[in-house]
Structure formats: C-alpha cells, structure tokens
Design an enzyme around this catalytic site. Sequence first.
Site, PDB file in Angstrom:
ATOM      1  N   GLU A 123      -5.734  -5.440 -10.366  1.00  0.00           N
ATOM      2  CA  GLU A 123      -4.723  -5.218 -11.553  1.00  0.00           C
ATOM      3  C   GLU A 123      -4.673  -6.675 -11.799  1.00  0.00           C
ATOM      4  O   GLU A 123      -4.402  -7.329 -12.882  1.00  0.00           O
ATOM      5  CB  GLU A 123      -3.604  -4.780 -11.285  1.00  0.00           C
ATOM      6  CG  GLU A 123      -3.688  -2.994 -11.266  1.00  0.00           C
ATOM      7  CD  GLU A 123      -4.214  -2.616 -12.445  1.00  0.00           C
ATOM      8  OE1 GLU A 123      -4.092  -3.233 -13.486  1.00  0.00           O
ATOM      9  OE2 GLU A 123      -4.934  -1.410 -12.523  1.00  0.00           O
ATOM     10  N   TYR A 156       4.591  -3.941 -14.525  1.00  0.00           N
ATOM     11  CA  TYR A 156       3.390  -3.357 -14.665  1.00  0.00           C
ATOM     12  C   TYR A 156       2.468  -3.312 -13.548  1.00  0.00           C
ATOM     13  O   TYR A 156       1.867  -2.147 -13.142  1.00  0.00           O
ATOM     14  CB  TYR A 156       2.248  -3.962 -15.841  1.00  0.00           C
ATOM     15  CG  TYR A 156       0.920  -3.594 -15.755  1.00  0.00           C
ATOM     16  CD1 TYR A 156       0.687  -2.408 -16.176  1.00  0.00           C
ATOM     17  CD2 TYR A 156       0.040  -4.496 -15.189  1.00  0.00           C
ATOM     18  CE1 TYR A 156      -0.571  -2.098 -16.204  1.00  0.00           C
ATOM     19  CE2 TYR A 156      -1.147  -3.659 -14.860  1.00  0.00           C
ATOM     20  CZ  TYR A 156      -1.532  -2.705 -15.525  1.00  0.00           C
ATOM     21  OH  TYR A 156      -2.811  -2.124 -15.401  1.00  0.00           O
ATOM     22  N   ASP A 176       0.534  -1.567 -19.809  1.00  0.00           N
ATOM     23  CA  ASP A 176       0.037  -2.641 -20.428  1.00  0.00           C
ATOM     24  C   ASP A 176      -0.377  -2.444 -21.667  1.00  0.00           C
ATOM     25  O   ASP A 176       0.240  -1.655 -22.483  1.00  0.00           O
ATOM     26  CB  ASP A 176      -1.617  -2.662 -19.645  1.00  0.00           C
ATOM     27  CG  ASP A 176      -2.490  -1.428 -20.003  1.00  0.00           C
ATOM     28  OD1 ASP A 176      -2.082  -0.560 -20.836  1.00  0.00           O
ATOM     29  OD2 ASP A 176      -3.740  -1.603 -19.794  1.00  0.00           O
TER      30      ASP A 176
END
Length: 363
Positions: free
Chosen positions: A47, A129, A147
């Site tokens: 990520e 996030y 996102d």
Amino acid sequence: MVERGERCMTELKWELLADNLMKWYDIHQRDLPWRRNRDPYRTWVSEIMLQQTRVEAVIPYYERWMEHFPTAASLAAATEEEVLSHWQGLGYYSRARNLLRGVQEAVATYGGVPAEREAVAALTGVGEYTAGAILSMAYNQKEPALDGNVLRIFSRLALLETDIATAAAKKSIRRLVLQTMDAQRPGDFNQALMDLGSAVCVPRIPRCHLCPLTGFCQAYVRGRTDEVPVKRKKAPPQPLWLAAAVLANEAGAYLLHRRPDKGLLAGMWEFPAVTLPPGTEPTEELSLFLQRETGMKTSVEALFLELTHTFSHRRWHLAFYHCRPVPETPLPADWIWSEPVNWPKILFAGPHARAADQLSGTR
C-alpha cells in the site's frame, strides 16, 4: 450537496449492491503478488509503494523488496541507506523512510503489525487509508480504505456534488462504504472497489457498459458520469531552473554533494547544483556557488545534459555543465570525490541518477 447524495444512496439495496460487486470481483480480480496471502506486513508495504505509483510499476519493486526484506523483523533491522537503495526508482523517498520507522515502531512495541485500529493508525507513515487497508485485507475487519478509486466510485453512485477532497465529502463517503461493505469479506470488498475503479469506473470516460453497479449509480441514471467526482484543480508545479556541475579531478573521480537530511530528496547524493535566480547567467552562478560552498575555483565549460524532472509541487529544469577545478582543494563535510565504479552503491537524487548513468555509460 453531500446530504442529498446520501439520501439517494440510502434508498438503495445495500446488500444487493455488495453482492453484485463481489460476484464481479470473483471473476475479474487482478492477480497481484501482495494478494496471495494475508500477511499484514506485505499489505502495508504494497500500500505504501502504490501511493503515487501505478500497479504495473510497483510489482517488480515489491518482489525485489520481499527478497531482501521478507518480514517486518528483517526490515526493522535494516539501515536507512539499505532501505533507500532498494526503494530507488519509486520516488517519493519519504515514503520509504516513514515505512522503515513505522515498521521499527511496530516490531519494537508489538512484535509485529498490530491488529487494533488505534495502534496501527498511530504508527509513523500510516494514515486513515493505509490503516483501513491493513485491517480489512490482512485482519478481515470491517474498515473502509478510502483511496481515489473508492472516492470516485461512491461520488458517482451517490451523485455527490461536493469536492471529494474535502473532509465533509470523505466523511460522508466513509459512512456510505460502511453501509455497503460486505461484512464477511471486507478486505475483498475494498480490493474489489480498487479494481473496479482501476478498470471500469475510471476518471475521465467510465466504462459503464462493463460496470456491475450501473443499476445503483445515480450519476449513470441521470447521465452525469462526466460531471463527477467534483475536484478542485491543483496548482501547477512551480518551475525552477538549476545548473549542476559535472566536475572531475585528475584521478577521474567526480565531485558529489549530499543533500540535507530534511526536505526534498533528503540525504541523497547529487552533482553540485544551484537554483538560478531569474535573469542570471547559469555558468557564472554555478562557478560562484562552487567557490562559496567548497572554496574551489572552477572553470565551467561545455553543456553536458539538460533534463526536466517533475515532482508533485515543483518542476526542475536542470542543466549539467562540464567543469574543471583550478586547483583542487580540501572538501567540507557532505562533499566527496567519487569514481563511477562506486556509483551503484550511491543513492542519487532524482534526475542526478540519469546524469550518473550517462557519465558511467550504463545508458
């Protein structure tokens, strides 16, 4: 407004929407290396790498990274120099530094990646996030991961007419995602939204004929998919002009400068460069800069290379000039002479790596 969009969405059959999405995902999901297990460390690394970087570009970096740092403990034991050398090419190096610090905190405090939202979100470099991605994808917790894809999809589903970058819009979309989320497969639900946003609900011309959610989409029903999401225009990058010295001594070593430990491209090496005030002569400014910083008088000679390099907030127009020291003098801290044979071990800053490649003949 956001409230109107939320009212539209609350009329939908949430379970049916999630069911349609998950059926689509089970057929169309991407085969990505970080999805092949539910290791929270691997989810975290992927990520962070995926921020500001395309999936296709990340895959080889991720695979090489896992060869060198396969576990949180192995990364926590690494030096910053090692980490940055394996990050080189991905850009936005603060991501790598924060990942290292965050993993070191997690290993030292919890022995690994914690499974509690408060603990995960408190780690260096982990925002809302990334915390949602780790908790949902690795620990199967019902946590949104908002996102750009998710914000875009839900702004169209609900026909939200508020700028999606605002806190109010994100708060509203978070509520909508929680209402819709598949309780049994929250991680897959988040990844399904990412895949849908990447392949179907794309920014400019969405491929609505391929979308499993058109029956729920207010923007589609009203023919307004080209109007949402609403986003304010970003300011263009600030242009800066720089001159850099390609300066070799008689032994064939080149003068390099280490950038400050904080700020843009922190701690990385560069050919000595100066930002040019408007209307100044590049060769004169470069000569004055080198004398001021090193005490070395130089002869600035032919132009070697011109490059443009764009960061998120500024654009460098960089000219490299061959230079010659007359004579060579002792160097201050953070300045070295380095031969090209040693450059593979040196972490060059942005466009300076391209100049180094040309000088060393690797391109």
